[in-house]
Scaffold this motif. Structure first.
Motif, PDB file in Angstrom:
ATOM      1  N   ALA A   2       0.843  -1.197   0.000  1.00  0.00           N
ATOM      2  CA  ALA A   2       0.000   0.000   0.000  1.00  0.00           C
ATOM      3  C   ALA A   2       0.877   1.244   0.000  1.00  0.00           C
ATOM      4  O   ALA A   2       1.851   1.323   0.752  1.00  0.00           O
ATOM      5  N   TYR A   3       0.512   2.209  -0.833  1.00  0.00           N
ATOM      6  CA  TYR A   3       1.284   3.444  -1.015  1.00  0.00           C
ATOM      7  C   TYR A   3       0.316   4.623  -0.993  1.00  0.00           C
ATOM      8  O   TYR A   3      -0.750   4.569  -1.610  1.00  0.00           O
ATOM      9  N   CYS A   4       0.689   5.670  -0.267  1.00  0.00           N
ATOM     10  CA  CYS A   4      -0.125   6.883  -0.280  1.00  0.00           C
ATOM     11  C   CYS A   4       0.793   8.087  -0.108  1.00  0.00           C
ATOM     12  O   CYS A   4       1.789   8.025   0.618  1.00  0.00           O
ATOM     13  N   GLU A   5       0.464   9.171  -0.769  1.00  0.00           N
ATOM     14  CA  GLU A   5       1.285  10.370  -0.676  1.00  0.00           C
ATOM     15  C   GLU A   5       0.408  11.598  -0.473  1.00  0.00           C
ATOM     16  O   GLU A   5      -0.794  11.587  -0.737  1.00  0.00           O
ATOM     17  N   GLY A   6       1.041  12.653   0.043  1.00  0.00           N
ATOM     18  CA  GLY A   6       0.348  13.913   0.253  1.00  0.00           C
ATOM     19  C   GLY A   6       1.329  15.069   0.160  1.00  0.00           C
ATOM     20  O   GLY A   6       2.537  14.865  -0.034  1.00  0.00           O
ATOM     21  N   LYS A   7       0.815  16.271   0.306  1.00  0.00           N
ATOM     22  CA  LYS A   7       1.625  17.478   0.194  1.00  0.00           C
ATOM     23  C   LYS A   7       1.727  18.180   1.545  1.00  0.00           C
ATOM     24  O   LYS A   7       0.731  18.311   2.269  1.00  0.00           O
ATOM     25  N   LEU A   8       2.933  18.631   1.878  1.00  0.00           N
ATOM     26  CA  LEU A   8       3.150  19.447   3.064  1.00  0.00           C
ATOM     27  C   LEU A   8       3.041  20.920   2.691  1.00  0.00           C
ATOM     28  O   LEU A   8       3.267  21.304   1.530  1.00  0.00           O
ATOM     29  N   GLU A   9       2.709  21.746   3.668  1.00  0.00           N
ATOM     30  CA  GLU A   9       2.607  23.178   3.409  1.00  0.00           C
ATOM     31  C   GLU A   9       3.973  23.799   3.143  1.00  0.00           C
ATOM     32  O   GLU A   9       4.091  24.748   2.371  1.00  0.00           O
ATOM     33  N   SER A  10       5.013  23.252   3.787  1.00  0.00           N
ATOM     34  CA  SER A  10       6.361  23.791   3.613  1.00  0.00           C
ATOM     35  C   SER A  10       7.305  22.672   3.188  1.00  0.00           C
ATOM     36  O   SER A  10       7.260  21.568   3.731  1.00  0.00           O
ATOM     37  N   ALA A  11       8.159  22.975   2.223  1.00  0.00           N
ATOM     38  CA  ALA A  11       9.125  21.987   1.738  1.00  0.00           C
ATOM     39  C   ALA A  11      10.310  21.889   2.694  1.00  0.00           C
ATOM     40  O   ALA A  11      10.738  22.887   3.281  1.00  0.00           O
ATOM     41  N   LEU A  12      10.845  20.666   2.851  1.00  0.00           N
ATOM     42  CA  LEU A  12      12.029  20.452   3.678  1.00  0.00           C
ATOM     43  C   LEU A  12      13.278  20.599   2.835  1.00  0.00           C
ATOM     44  O   LEU A  12      13.298  20.280   1.638  1.00  0.00           O
ATOM     45  N   THR A  13      14.335  21.070   3.469  1.00  0.00           N
ATOM     46  CA  THR A  13      15.610  21.208   2.757  1.00  0.00           C
ATOM     47  C   THR A  13      16.368  19.889   2.717  1.00  0.00           C
ATOM     48  O   THR A  13      17.207  19.680   1.845  1.00  0.00           O
ATOM     49  N   GLN A  14      16.081  18.991   3.679  1.00  0.00           N
ATOM     50  CA  GLN A  14      16.707  17.672   3.709  1.00  0.00           C
ATOM     51  C   GLN A  14      15.643  16.594   3.653  1.00  0.00           C
ATOM     52  O   GLN A  14      14.593  16.704   4.287  1.00  0.00           O
ATOM     53  N   ASN A  15      15.913  15.545   2.889  1.00  0.00           N
ATOM     54  CA  ASN A  15      14.960  14.446   2.772  1.00  0.00           C
ATOM     55  C   ASN A  15      14.935  13.610   4.051  1.00  0.00           C
ATOM     56  O   ASN A  15      15.935  13.522   4.775  1.00  0.00           O
TER      57      ASN A  15
END
Length: 372
Positions: A183-196
């Motif tokens: 099972a795989y699910c993705e979403g969007k954060l309000e702010s992007a991270l500089t490090q993964n």
């Protein structure tokens, strides 16, 4: 010495929050079956741990008097509080510092519980969290809800007994697999991270997150260290060790050439699976799907030679396919999806099937076929 004096509900809430990790687990150390209750002024902290997971919360329900810490059996305390009358006032007290018991009272009811020394309660060292992000509570609940059922349980491949949590820029992904489905699910954060971020969250931690995190837009802060994850919201902090190891490359598992596609109403398919499950083999739990002529035929048999057959009308223009699946794997995904329709994509009689929501690429569920 009076420790707590409060309405029953105000006392029950923090006890219920922390006791989930100890209530039904057989502990190797007796102290791990207890909740640590620490009063400083009017603030009372509640802590439970099994050494891998720790849950902390607090409530302003402390009575006047000296600061004090005690540990009480989690299961017994929760059961007693749950059985008390709603809306009543409850007190928790210790007769004296040398007394190894506490008394829980409501009206004319009194319950005496044994304690263990508070200084024996494990104290987790503070981890050095190097990365963190904020996400709405209902969004992380949605992600967990759509993947939690595919985690392995007590697999010797320990890295499967958990959930991959990955953040790249402003995209958060969660993935689970037990080797037979993914099972795989993705979403969007309000702010992007500089490090993964990439880590494996243990199964029990994921289930505690689902149990505790509210279905609201409240902000959740998730912090990651080299070996630990910490989730904080409101007055609750959930800390857990991470699973060591490398999670499988899920991109290699998700089919990209499944061109035999049909869409069906989720409740219609669930009904057919429920009916055919009645006569399915109790051990194998398999059903056979037959796709042809704009119909989906679902069949099951058992060791008594009984048979169930359900024919559903669908729009299908692909090749004729006969393939078997584990009933539970299909029911799991359908029970956790909230969409009205579900899309199925197959390649042949032997390849993995891809389950998605129509016009929505954020969720993918892969289930391997089985012999029926």
């Amino acid at each position: 010495m009076l420790i707590i004096k409060s309405p029953r509900e105000a006392f029950a809430t923090p006890v219920q929050a922390v006791s989930g990790i100890v209530g039904k687990q057989r502990q190797t150390l007796p102290i791990l079956s207890n909740i640590l209750i620490s009063k400083v002024g009017t603030r009372v902290d509640f802590t439970a741990t099994d050494l891998d997971i720790e849950i902390k919360t607090f409530a302003d329900i402390g009575a006047e008097g000296p600061d004090i810490s005690v540990t009480v059996d989690a299961a017994k305390l929760q059961s007693l509080i749950s059985a008390l009358n709603h809306g009543s006032e409850v007190t928790l007290s210790q007769p004296s510092q040398s007394d190894p018991t506490v008394e829980l009272k409501q009206g004319k009811s009194t319950f005496k519980l044994n304690t263990l020394p508070a200084d024996e309660f494990p104290n987790r060292p503070e981890a050095q969290f190097t990365q963190s992000f904020v996400i709405p509570a209902n969004q992380i609940r949605h992600l967990l809800q759509l993947v939690h059922f595919s985690m392995a349980q007590q697999d010797i491949r320990y890295f499967l007994n958990g959930m991959l949590l990955s953040v790249e820029g402003d995209v958060i992904r969660v993935v689970t697999t037990d080797g037979h489905r993914l099972a795989y699910c993705e979403g969007k954060l309000e702010s992007a991270l500089t490090q993964n971020i990439q880590c494996i969250v243990p199964r029990r931690t994921v289930m505690e997150m689902l149990r505790l995190i509210p279905d609201s837009d409240e902000s959740i802060t998730i912090a990651i260290s080299e070996a630990e994850i910490r989730i904080t919201w409101g007055n609750i902090t959930l800390s857990s060790k991470l699973v060591e190891g490398k999670f499988p490359d899920y991109n290699r598992v998700i089919p990209v050439n499944n061109t035999n596609i049909f869409v069906i109403k989720r409740d219609v398919l669930l009904g057919a699976l429920k009916r055919t499950a009645i006569l399915a083999n109790a051990k194998l739990r398999g059903v056979k799907w037959e796709l042809k002529n704009n119909t989906l035929t679902i069949q099951s048999t058992n060791s008594d030679q009984e048979e169930a057959k359900d024919v559903l009308d669908i729009e299908y223009n692909g090749i004729d396919i006969e393939i078997g699946f584990n009933l539970l794997y299909l029911q799991d995904v359908l029970n956790n999806l909230r969409s009205e329709e579900v899309q199925f994509a197959l390649h042949s009689n032997t390849g993995a099937m891809l389950v998605t929501m129509p016009d929505n690429s954020s969720f993918k569920y892969v289930v391997m076929p089985m012999r029926t």
